[in-house]
Design a protein around this motif. Structure first.
Motif, PDB file in Angstrom:
ATOM      1  N   ALA A   1       1.805   3.662   1.886  1.00  0.00           N
ATOM      2  CA  ALA A   1       0.868   2.893   1.056  1.00  0.00           C
ATOM      3  C   ALA A   1       0.032   3.822   0.183  1.00  0.00           C
ATOM      4  O   ALA A   1      -0.199   3.547  -1.003  1.00  0.00           O
ATOM      5  N   VAL A   2      -0.434   4.923   0.751  1.00  0.00           N
ATOM      6  CA  VAL A   2      -1.239   5.880  -0.014  1.00  0.00           C
ATOM      7  C   VAL A   2      -0.419   6.496  -1.142  1.00  0.00           C
ATOM      8  O   VAL A   2      -0.879   6.619  -2.284  1.00  0.00           O
ATOM      9  N   ARG A   3       0.806   6.870  -0.820  1.00  0.00           N
ATOM     10  CA  ARG A   3       1.669   7.452  -1.846  1.00  0.00           C
ATOM     11  C   ARG A   3       1.947   6.439  -2.963  1.00  0.00           C
ATOM     12  O   ARG A   3       1.968   6.779  -4.141  1.00  0.00           O
ATOM     13  N   LYS A   4       2.149   5.197  -2.580  1.00  0.00           N
ATOM     14  CA  LYS A   4       2.417   4.153  -3.592  1.00  0.00           C
ATOM     15  C   LYS A   4       1.223   4.003  -4.538  1.00  0.00           C
ATOM     16  O   LYS A   4       1.387   3.899  -5.762  1.00  0.00           O
TER      17      LYS A   4
ATOM     18  N   ARG B   1      -0.593  14.650   1.765  1.00  0.00           N
ATOM     19  CA  ARG B   1      -0.208  15.618   0.735  1.00  0.00           C
ATOM     20  C   ARG B   1       0.066  14.880  -0.580  1.00  0.00           C
ATOM     21  O   ARG B   1       0.734  13.840  -0.597  1.00  0.00           O
ATOM     22  N   ILE B   2      -0.457  15.409  -1.659  1.00  0.00           N
ATOM     23  CA  ILE B   2      -0.309  14.757  -2.957  1.00  0.00           C
ATOM     24  C   ILE B   2       1.178  14.629  -3.299  1.00  0.00           C
ATOM     25  O   ILE B   2       1.905  15.631  -3.299  1.00  0.00           O
ATOM     26  N   PRO B   3       1.650  13.414  -3.600  1.00  0.00           N
ATOM     27  CA  PRO B   3       3.091  13.199  -3.819  1.00  0.00           C
ATOM     28  C   PRO B   3       3.539  13.548  -5.244  1.00  0.00           C
ATOM     29  O   PRO B   3       4.197  12.756  -5.911  1.00  0.00           O
TER      30      PRO B   3
ATOM     31  N   ASP C   1       8.816   8.294  -2.461  1.00  0.00           N
ATOM     32  CA  ASP C   1       9.785   8.909  -1.544  1.00  0.00           C
ATOM     33  C   ASP C   1       9.785  10.427  -1.703  1.00  0.00           C
ATOM     34  O   ASP C   1       9.411  10.958  -2.749  1.00  0.00           O
ATOM     35  N   GLU C   2      10.216  11.101  -0.652  1.00  0.00           N
ATOM     36  CA  GLU C   2      10.319  12.558  -0.696  1.00  0.00           C
ATOM     37  C   GLU C   2      11.375  12.964  -1.744  1.00  0.00           C
ATOM     38  O   GLU C   2      12.408  12.316  -1.882  1.00  0.00           O
TER      39      GLU C   2
END
Length: 888
Positions: free
Chosen positions: A155-158, A416-418, A433-434
């Motif tokens: 959710a945070v990455r999104k 970690r900042i995506p 995604d990674e």
């Protein structure tokens, strides 16, 4: 006063486990008129490094009271619990633990260090959750969340990716608040300001070429060490003293740098000499002036605030060493004009309390102008309400002044900042995604080293804990339980967290608010009004309070102290009073349960004026408590309940019931009295349960219950104010109120003059109206029974009998005839002697407390003790003088 005779935990723990095992803490099915409505609260996630403190204790009590009442009203309730990974705090603790073992995180690397952080969390991260359980908080522990759990990370990455795509997130070089100890950026609103006794140094900067005989300018600064990075000198455009120098240059001492003199409206003509040194990389105002004037930026410090290479003997010095060395060098060159004392505020890190360094750094920022308008609108239009209401404007002012938010932190522990970068072809992008290989050239990519500010992840808390990620508002929980109803929190994170949750929710959740009501609870201060802190030694441990007073006593006692004030001076005596109140409830319950022989269940029926009085009072109290809950006035709730339960139910209604419960009493009236006692006690237990859950659940378990009764009080129905309103009876209330006043007057007079309860006393009552006389005379048997009164007279017009005491009531005067029972001459003589002794003591303490020498030398606690003693003596003296006046 510490009381440890009772093992409260031994009683409370089994009850808590029974609630939890029955599934009552999970989303309840709901019943009654609210069966289809959800009521959800999210707990402000405590840090995994935290332990329960007084702020938590108050806030968690408020939330539990709200959720328990909603559960009893039939809402489908859930209180979401979880913990925050606490980026800086956790990394600091793990760093310290590694250092004690002679290890550095730099030695073991990022992945191993993160593994150590998870080990630390497993060992200590559940401490505060277990302490919250000890308070009896009815959170949904079966679905506990963590801000680094996989779904939350996604959710945070999104959100980061979405804001990055919408150009609401950008990277840039700017001045940030840098902590040299934690070696990370700190947001503006996370900095804490501390007053410091400092100096103002006046430094001479030689002009490159003298002007009209002037050879140098004098600049004033609180930070002489940063002159190494000066790239200009500024004056105010309207300052006639320096207008002719604008455009000229000075030779910066020690580094021999030629820098311009320019004009800027930022300069305060009243500060120092009116000339200010400008160091764009180490001051936000200087940054703004430097941008406008096109000045170069020179960063003279490294990440630990040591002077970088290239500055001769100053290189390698920390800030304080550089300051001393620079001042000494100026003095040696004859360029130190003079020094003045100057008090000012300095920014410190909210975690380690190190002085922050304004430092130029490349960071990630949120462009808040694209978010804050919607967050302001929903508060302005009342969609979100603040309680107390004054916090609305504080919230709006914070938003109006909000600047772009620095969200990158130079840590390893956290989200970690995506962002991914390809060093081969220069590709870069954000991704949920990674990413391992470049989508353009196929080369390996690297991820940004920084992590996100903890507040960035916690702003998603209300919806990331409900399944929002891919499905958004279509997630099942989001459809049925969003928005949440109430958020209770402290004022110091109203901007850091509350406003950001609103901004994030409006963006992520289709312009839906995250909560409807925001409670800003008071800050719990020490008894002397100062903030609680370890350094002051004035902190209070909630765990100790629960040992001494029980969780119920602590919870009720805390809420009793809540008013509309911003701060709350903690008074432990209130907890002692609450513990006594809990015992009073238990003793009253024991009386009721012991007098239920032959009890037959049935509908309550107020058959006597005393019944009608207590039913009427109950109806009004339920309505008052409901209104107080609606306005989040928790102190008012406890005060209403305390007065009704202790003064009216326990002290009077039970007293009125004793004769009706006697073995020789009328069987029908006895049965009615039993049913009424059970009913009123049952309603009281319901009213008290949200705040005092343990004692009420224990008593409820012993109460007689019909087949339709709830198995436990936690899911019993809340008292229905509308249904109870049919019992309101003003006439019975007035009649019994007068009975209580007359009985109380007779009893207090007996006590004052040492007259035995067995001695019958003649009593006359003067009332204001004939209607009152009729009501009171109708209860003469009750007054005779409770106060042993003979020759009871009531009239509108009556005179005070000779040799009688008078007690004033509400709309009446009670005359208690004392003739034949008191030796007035002896009593006057005794009281006169007591009065004279008290008067001497009062004079002695007044003289002592008016002595400046004593006040200056005595410890504060001694002074307070003497003041309390004087107040007690003065009160006793006033009462003795009143008795003497009565006897005259």
């Amino acid at each position: 006063m510490r009381m440890t005779q009772t093992d409260y935990a031994a009683m409370e723990r089994p009850i808590f486990e029974a609630w939890k095992d029955a599934g009552y803490f999970q989303r309840t099915p709901g019943f009654g008129e609210h069966a289809g409505e959800s009521y959800t609260i999210v707990i402000p996630p405590p840090n995994i490094t935290g332990v329960l403190h007084m702020g938590h204790a108050l806030n968690d009590t408020i939330q539990d009271a709200c959720i328990r009442r909603a559960r009893m009203r039939g809402f489908k309730t859930r209180w979401i619990i979880g913990t925050d990974h606490a980026g800086i705090s956790t990394q600091t603790k793990v760093d310290k633990r590694l250092a004690e073992a002679g290890i550095s995180r730099l030695e073991i690397g990022r992945e191993a260090f993160i593994g150590e952080c998870y080990k630390w969390r497993e060992e200590y991260g559940t401490t505060i959750v277990n302490q919250i359980k000890g308070m009896g908080c009815s959170c949904d522990y079966s679905d506990e969340h963590f801000t680094l759990e996989p779904s939350y990370v996604r959710a945070v990455r999104k959100l980061f990716v979405d804001w990055y795509r919408d150009k609401l997130i950008y990277r840039g070089k700017r001045i940030v608040n840098w902590c040299p100890s934690c070696t990370t950026a700190i947001a503006d609103d996370e900095a804490e300001y501390v007053d410091e006794a400092g100096h103002l140094w006046y430094l001479r900067y030689p002009l490159t070429e003298p002007v009209d005989g002037l050879e140098y300018l004098v600049v004033a600064t609180t930070r002489p060490e940063t002159m190494l990075g000066d790239t200009g000198v500024a004056v105010n455009p309207k300052d006639e003293r320096f207008g002719h120098l604008v455009g000229k240059t000075v030779k910066l001492p020690l580094v021999d740098r030629e820098i311009p003199i320019f004009a800027d409206w930022h300069v305060d003509t009243e500060f120092g000499t009116g000339c200010v040194k400008v160091t764009p990389s180490h001051d936000p105002n200087d940054w703004a002036m430097g941008e406008k004037a096109g000045l170069p930026r020179i960063n003279i410090f490294d990440e630990t605030a040591h002077v970088v290479e290239g500055y001769g003997k100053f290189s390698g010095m920390d800030r304080d060493e550089a300051r001393e060395a620079v001042v000494a060098a100026f003095e040696e060159l004859g360029l130190l004009d003079h020094v003045e004392d100057h008090d000012h505020s300095v920014m410190t890190c909210y975690r380690c309390h190190t002085k922050l360094e304004p430092w130029e750094s490349e960071q990630w920022f949120v462009a808040v102008d694209g978010l804050k308008e919607a967050a302001a609108r929903v508060v302005e239009d009342g969609s979100i309400q603040f309680h107390p209401a004054r916090w609305k404007q504080v919230y709006l002012d914070w938003l109006a002044n909000l600047k772009d938010w620095c969200i990158s932190r130079q840590l390893w522990w956290g989200h970690r900042i995506p962002m991914y970068y390809c060093d081969e072809c220069g590709w870069e992008d954000a991704s949920v995604d990674e990413v391992e290989v470049c989508p353009v050239c196929g080369a390996p990519v690297r991820q940004d080293d920084d992590v996100l500010d903890t507040w960035f992840s916690s702003q998603l808390w209300p919806f990331a804990t409900m399944g929002w990620t891919e499905e958004g508002m279509d997630a099942p929980q989001m459809r049925t339980a969003y928005p949440t109803q109430v958020l209770s929190t402290a004022r110091d994170i109203m901007g850091l967290w509350v406003a950001r949750m609103v901004m994030a929710s409006m963006y992520c959740c289709d312009n839906t608010i995250p909560f409807e009501d925001v409670i800003i609870h008071p800050t719990v201060m020490a008894a002397d009004g100062k903030p609680m802190s370890k350094s002051r030694g004035n902190g209070v441990d909630p765990l100790r309070l629960m040992e001494d007073y029980g969780a119920d006593g602590m919870r009720f006692g805390l809420l009793m102290q809540v008013t509309g004030a911003q701060d709350m001076k903690f008074n432990e005596a209130k907890l002692e009073s609450s513990r006594n109140f809990a015992n009073k409830v238990k003793n009253a319950s024991r009386f009721v349960l012991m007098n239920l022989e032959g009890y037959e269940p049935g509908a309550p029926e107020p058959v006597t004026p005393a019944d009608r009085w207590i039913f009427s009072r109950l109806a009004k109290v339920v309505a008052a408590v409901d209104a107080a809950y609606d306005n989040f006035e928790f102190g008012e709730i406890t005060r209403e309940l305390y007065s009704f339960v202790w003064n009216e139910f326990c002290d009077w209604y039970i007293e009125f019931s004793k004769a009706r419960l006697a073995a020789d009493a009328d069987p029908a009236d006895r049965a009615a009295c039993q049913r009424n006692l059970v009913f009123v006690l049952g309603q009281i237990l319901r009213l008290l349960h949200p705040i005092m859950p343990f004692i009420t659940e224990e008593v409820y378990g012993e109460m007689p219950k019909g087949d339709a009764a709830a198995p436990m009080l936690i899911v019993a129905s809340w008292p229905d104010a509308a249904e109870l309103s049919r019992f309101v009876d003003e006439e019975s209330e007035r009649a019994i109120a007068m009975v209580c006043e007359v009985v109380g007057a007779v009893r207090s007079t007996r006590s004052r003059y040492g007259i035995s309860p067995k001695v019958a006393l003649p009593v006359a009552v003067k009332v204001a109206a004939e209607a009152d006389a009729a009501l009171l005379l109708a209860q003469a048997h009750l007054i005779g029974q409770l106060a042993n009164v003979e020759e009871f007279e009531v009239a509108v017009e009556t005179s005070k009998p000779a040799e009688s005491a008078v007690v004033l009531g509400s709309g009446l005067e009670v005359y208690i005839v004392l003739a034949g029972h008191v030796d007035f001459d002896a009593e006057r003589a005794r009281l006169a002697r007591e009065r004279d002794g008290l008067a001497k003591d009062v004079a002695k303490f007044e003289k002592k407390l008016s002595n400046p020498g004593f006040l200056a030398k005595a410890a504060p606690e001694i002074v307070e003790k003497d003041k309390a003693k004087l107040a007690d003596l003065a009160d006793k003296l006033a009462r003795i003088e009143a008795q003497l006046a009565e006897l005259e």
